[in-house]
Design an enzyme around this catalytic site. Structure first.
Site, PDB file in Angstrom:
ATOM      1  N   MET A   1      -8.767   8.096   0.269  1.00 20.89           N
ATOM      2  CA  MET A   1      -9.601   8.465   1.427  1.00 20.89           C
ATOM      3  C   MET A   1     -10.101   9.900   1.268  1.00 20.89           C
ATOM      4  O   MET A   1      -9.343  10.770   0.852  1.00 20.89           O
ATOM      5  CB  MET A   1      -8.774   8.375   2.716  1.00 20.89           C
ATOM      6  CG  MET A   1      -8.148   7.018   2.950  1.00 20.89           C
ATOM      7  SD  MET A   1      -7.347   6.960   4.553  1.00 20.89           S
ATOM      8  CE  MET A   1      -6.507   5.373   4.436  1.00 20.89           C
TER       9      MET A   1
ATOM     10  N   MET B   1     -11.284  -6.380   5.454  1.00 22.75           N
ATOM     11  CA  MET B   1     -10.515  -5.398   6.228  1.00 22.75           C
ATOM     12  C   MET B   1     -10.162  -6.008   7.585  1.00 22.75           C
ATOM     13  O   MET B   1     -11.051  -6.448   8.326  1.00 22.75           O
ATOM     14  CB  MET B   1     -11.324  -4.118   6.442  1.00 22.75           C
ATOM     15  CG  MET B   1     -11.563  -3.280   5.202  1.00 22.75           C
ATOM     16  SD  MET B   1     -10.088  -2.781   4.300  1.00 22.75           S
ATOM     17  CE  MET B   1      -9.180  -1.857   5.541  1.00 22.75           C
TER      18      MET B   1
ATOM     19  N   HIS C   1      -8.356   1.091  -3.730  1.00 24.41           N
ATOM     20  CA  HIS C   1      -9.266   0.879  -2.605  1.00 24.41           C
ATOM     21  C   HIS C   1      -9.912   2.213  -2.262  1.00 24.41           C
ATOM     22  O   HIS C   1      -9.262   3.103  -1.706  1.00 24.41           O
ATOM     23  CB  HIS C   1      -8.442   0.307  -1.433  1.00 24.41           C
ATOM     24  CG  HIS C   1      -9.211   0.096  -0.172  1.00 24.41           C
ATOM     25  ND1 HIS C   1      -8.605  -0.133   1.041  1.00 24.41           N
ATOM     26  CD2 HIS C   1     -10.551   0.075   0.068  1.00 24.41           C
ATOM     27  CE1 HIS C   1      -9.529  -0.287   1.970  1.00 24.41           C
ATOM     28  NE2 HIS C   1     -10.714  -0.152   1.410  1.00 24.41           N
TER      29      HIS C   1
ATOM     30  N   MET D   1     -12.050   4.492  -0.148  1.00 24.88           N
ATOM     31  CA  MET D   1     -12.678   4.721   1.159  1.00 24.88           C
ATOM     32  C   MET D   1     -13.325   6.090   1.086  1.00 24.88           C
ATOM     33  O   MET D   1     -12.862   7.070   1.681  1.00 24.88           O
ATOM     34  CB  MET D   1     -11.618   4.625   2.275  1.00 24.88           C
ATOM     35  CG  MET D   1     -11.176   3.184   2.522  1.00 24.88           C
ATOM     36  SD  MET D   1      -9.561   3.086   3.314  1.00 24.88           S
ATOM     37  CE  MET D   1      -8.496   3.229   1.881  1.00 24.88           C
TER      38      MET D   1
ATOM     39  N   GLY E   1       1.298  -2.266   4.126  1.00 26.45           N
ATOM     40  CA  GLY E   1       1.804  -0.896   4.047  1.00 26.45           C
ATOM     41  C   GLY E   1       3.058  -0.732   4.873  1.00 26.45           C
ATOM     42  O   GLY E   1       4.183  -0.855   4.373  1.00 26.45           O
TER      43      GLY E   1
ATOM     44  N   SER F   1       0.846  -1.192   0.000  1.00 25.18           N
ATOM     45  CA  SER F   1       0.000   0.000   0.000  1.00 25.18           C
ATOM     46  C   SER F   1       0.879   1.238   0.000  1.00 25.18           C
ATOM     47  O   SER F   1       1.666   1.452   0.933  1.00 25.18           O
ATOM     48  CB  SER F   1      -0.889   0.018   1.238  1.00 25.18           C
ATOM     49  OG  SER F   1      -1.432   1.326   1.389  1.00 25.18           O
TER      50      SER F   1
ATOM     51  N   GLY G   1      -8.761   3.853   7.466  1.00 25.37           N
ATOM     52  CA  GLY G   1      -8.461   5.256   7.764  1.00 25.37           C
ATOM     53  C   GLY G   1      -6.983   5.531   7.925  1.00 25.37           C
ATOM     54  O   GLY G   1      -6.517   6.589   7.533  1.00 25.37           O
ATOM     55  N   PHE G   2      -6.266   4.560   8.479  1.00 30.57           N
ATOM     56  CA  PHE G   2      -4.844   4.811   8.749  1.00 30.57           C
ATOM     57  C   PHE G   2      -4.018   3.553   8.530  1.00 30.57           C
ATOM     58  O   PHE G   2      -4.493   2.441   8.812  1.00 30.57           O
ATOM     59  CB  PHE G   2      -4.659   5.295  10.197  1.00 30.57           C
ATOM     60  CG  PHE G   2      -5.410   6.565  10.481  1.00 30.57           C
ATOM     61  CD1 PHE G   2      -4.838   7.795  10.189  1.00 30.57           C
ATOM     62  CD2 PHE G   2      -6.695   6.517  10.984  1.00 30.57           C
ATOM     63  CE1 PHE G   2      -5.553   8.971  10.413  1.00 30.57           C
ATOM     64  CE2 PHE G   2      -7.422   7.685  11.204  1.00 30.57           C
ATOM     65  CZ  PHE G   2      -6.842   8.921  10.929  1.00 30.57           C
ATOM     66  N   GLY G   3      -2.779   3.761   8.089  1.00 30.18           N
ATOM     67  CA  GLY G   3      -1.836   2.649   8.021  1.00 30.18           C
ATOM     68  C   GLY G   3      -1.260   2.411   9.412  1.00 30.18           C
ATOM     69  O   GLY G   3      -1.450   3.212  10.332  1.00 30.18           O
ATOM     70  N   GLY G   4      -0.585   1.295   9.563  1.00 30.42           N
ATOM     71  CA  GLY G   4       0.149   1.031  10.800  1.00 30.42           C
ATOM     72  C   GLY G   4      -0.704   0.639  11.995  1.00 30.42           C
ATOM     73  O   GLY G   4      -0.240   0.695  13.129  1.00 30.42           O
TER      74      GLY G   4
ATOM     75  N   ASP H   1      -6.498  -6.715   4.186  1.00 30.77           N
ATOM     76  CA  ASP H   1      -5.887  -5.383   4.232  1.00 30.77           C
ATOM     77  C   ASP H   1      -5.894  -4.846   5.664  1.00 30.77           C
ATOM     78  O   ASP H   1      -6.961  -4.664   6.256  1.00 30.77           O
ATOM     79  CB  ASP H   1      -6.707  -4.456   3.318  1.00 30.77           C
ATOM     80  CG  ASP H   1      -6.124  -3.057   3.196  1.00 30.77           C
ATOM     81  OD1 ASP H   1      -5.025  -2.809   3.710  1.00 30.77           O
ATOM     82  OD2 ASP H   1      -6.800  -2.219   2.552  1.00 30.77           O
ATOM     83  N   GLY H   2      -4.693  -4.606   6.184  1.00 32.34           N
ATOM     84  CA  GLY H   2      -4.563  -3.938   7.477  1.00 32.34           C
ATOM     85  C   GLY H   2      -3.779  -4.724   8.505  1.00 32.34           C
ATOM     86  O   GLY H   2      -4.168  -5.832   8.876  1.00 32.34           O
ATOM     87  N   GLY H   3      -2.660  -4.161   8.913  1.00 32.72           N
ATOM     88  CA  GLY H   3      -1.889  -4.742  10.018  1.00 32.72           C
ATOM     89  C   GLY H   3      -1.177  -6.044   9.703  1.00 32.72           C
ATOM     90  O   GLY H   3      -0.841  -6.800  10.619  1.00 32.72           O
TER      91      GLY H   3
ATOM     92  N   ASP I   1      -4.682   3.569  -1.661  1.00 34.01           N
ATOM     93  CA  ASP I   1      -5.729   3.874  -0.682  1.00 34.01           C
ATOM     94  C   ASP I   1      -6.241   5.291  -0.875  1.00 34.01           C
ATOM     95  O   ASP I   1      -5.549   6.265  -0.571  1.00 34.01           O
ATOM     96  CB  ASP I   1      -5.173   3.718   0.742  1.00 34.01           C
ATOM     97  CG  ASP I   1      -5.044   2.261   1.139  1.00 34.01           C
ATOM     98  OD1 ASP I   1      -6.035   1.522   0.987  1.00 34.01           O
ATOM     99  OD2 ASP I   1      -3.960   1.863   1.597  1.00 34.01           O
TER     100      ASP I   1
ATOM    101  N   HIS J   1      -1.276  -1.209  -4.266  1.00 42.45           N
ATOM    102  CA  HIS J   1      -2.535  -0.907  -3.576  1.00 42.45           C
ATOM    103  C   HIS J   1      -2.599   0.602  -3.305  1.00 42.45           C
ATOM    104  O   HIS J   1      -1.735   1.161  -2.625  1.00 42.45           O
ATOM    105  CB  HIS J   1      -2.576  -1.702  -2.268  1.00 42.45           C
ATOM    106  CG  HIS J   1      -3.865  -1.615  -1.513  1.00 42.45           C
ATOM    107  ND1 HIS J   1      -4.973  -2.380  -1.816  1.00 42.45           N
ATOM    108  CD2 HIS J   1      -4.221  -0.851  -0.445  1.00 42.45           C
ATOM    109  CE1 HIS J   1      -5.949  -2.098  -0.965  1.00 42.45           C
ATOM    110  NE2 HIS J   1      -5.528  -1.174  -0.118  1.00 42.45           N
TER     111      HIS J   1
HETATM  112  C1  DX5 Z   1      -6.314   1.223   5.868  1.00 40.64           C
HETATM  113  C2  DX5 Z   1      -5.821   0.977   4.458  1.00 40.64           C
HETATM  114  C3  DX5 Z   1      -4.780  -0.076   4.366  1.00 40.64           C
HETATM  115  C4  DX5 Z   1      -3.581   0.202   5.192  1.00 40.64           C
HETATM  116  C5  DX5 Z   1      -2.539  -0.864   5.117  1.00 40.64           C
HETATM  117  O1  DX5 Z   1      -7.277   2.180   5.858  1.00 40.64           O
HETATM  118  O2  DX5 Z   1      -6.890   0.578   3.642  1.00 40.64           O
HETATM  119  O3  DX5 Z   1      -4.443  -0.336   3.019  1.00 40.64           O
HETATM  120  O4  DX5 Z   1      -2.995   1.406   4.882  1.00 40.64           O
HETATM  121  O5  DX5 Z   1      -1.453  -0.435   5.855  1.00 40.64           O
HETATM  122  P1  DX5 Z   1      -0.820  -1.297   7.021  1.00 40.64           P
HETATM  123  O6  DX5 Z   1      -0.316  -2.558   6.361  1.00 40.64           O
HETATM  124  O7  DX5 Z   1       0.253  -0.430   7.539  1.00 40.64           O
HETATM  125  O8  DX5 Z   1      -1.897  -1.588   8.023  1.00 40.64           O
HETATM  126 ZN    ZN Z   2      -6.442  -0.377   1.635  1.00 37.77          ZN
END
Ligand code: DX5
Ligand code: ZN
Length: 214
Positions: A38, A138, A67, A69, A196, A9, A143-146, A174-176, A36, A34
């Protein structure tokens, strides 16, 4: 199902160096990019939009996994596809008519996916199962990476796999995602893994992408 694909991402990339970041991901063995998107309405964060996708498209041969959002994705999906999106995911609850949104994506020749937030039951996907090419599971609230991986989301995979059955539908998470939880994810039959922070924070991106695929 086919081999596991890694979709870094670019949310975690340095946006001021996006071209270099994409070239590096391609060199390091990423399978798709990917993106994102938003809008600050559907999620409490703002990233980038159609122009970023259009600017990324000519500099990579990797598929663009976009993706969305955003609220009312039906208003924008066609423009994202014109910009170069190969797969378009959206959140059905953000759309006024999610079936229409899927149809718009498919009529434009892209792959359509619905994204299921951690608190959305698999029964929602059932409604779209004859129409979509992919389901995006999901494993964090968008909303946020990490963010931290929500382990209980994996419980949904049994029901989702049963729902997919023999249909040619990809399953993306997707996520974490990191090297400690990716094994369990792949074991559950998920074949596209978004990452990400794990990719962008790694000292050796080629190694981490290879490790995630294992
Ligand atoms: C969350 C995003 C994800 C996210 C992935 O809103 O859709 O794509 O950024 O990032 P990591 O792998 O850092 O959770
Ligand atoms: Zn995503």
């Amino acid at each position: 199902m086919s081999k596991v694909m890694i979709a870094p991402s670019v949310l975690s990339a340095n946006f001021a160096k996006m071209g270099e970041e994409i070239a590096d991901l391609e060199r390091c063995g990423a399978d798709m990019i990917h993106c994102d998107v938003m809008d600050g309405v559907y999620v409490p964060n703002i990233t980038f939009g159609i122009k970023m996708v259009a600017d990324i498209k000519p500099i990579t041969k990797l598929p663009l996994d976009v993706h969305l959002m955003i609220v009312e994705p039906e208003k924008y999906v066609e423009r994202f596809i014109d910009a170069g999106a190969d797969i378009v995911s959206f959140h059905p609850e953000a759309s006024k008519d999610a079936h229409l949104t899927v149809r718009k994506i498919k009529d434009k020749g892209a792959k359509a996916a619905i994204a299921l937030n951690p608190d959305i039951p698999v029964s929602v996907a059932k409604e779209y199962i004859e129409e979509v090419d992919m389901i995006l599971l999901m494993s964090v609230f968008p909303g946020f990476g990490g963010q931290k991986f929500i382990e209980s989301v994996l419980d949904k995979t049994i029901e989702i796999k049963a729902l997919i059955g023999n249909r040619n539908i990809e399953l993306e998470i997707d996520g974490g995602i990191n090297t400690s939880n990716v094994g369990e994810v792949i074991k559950r039959g998920i074949n596209i893994v978004v990452a990400g922070n794990t990719v962008f924070k790694a000292p050796d991106r080629k190694k981490i992408i290879a490790d995630l695929r294992k």
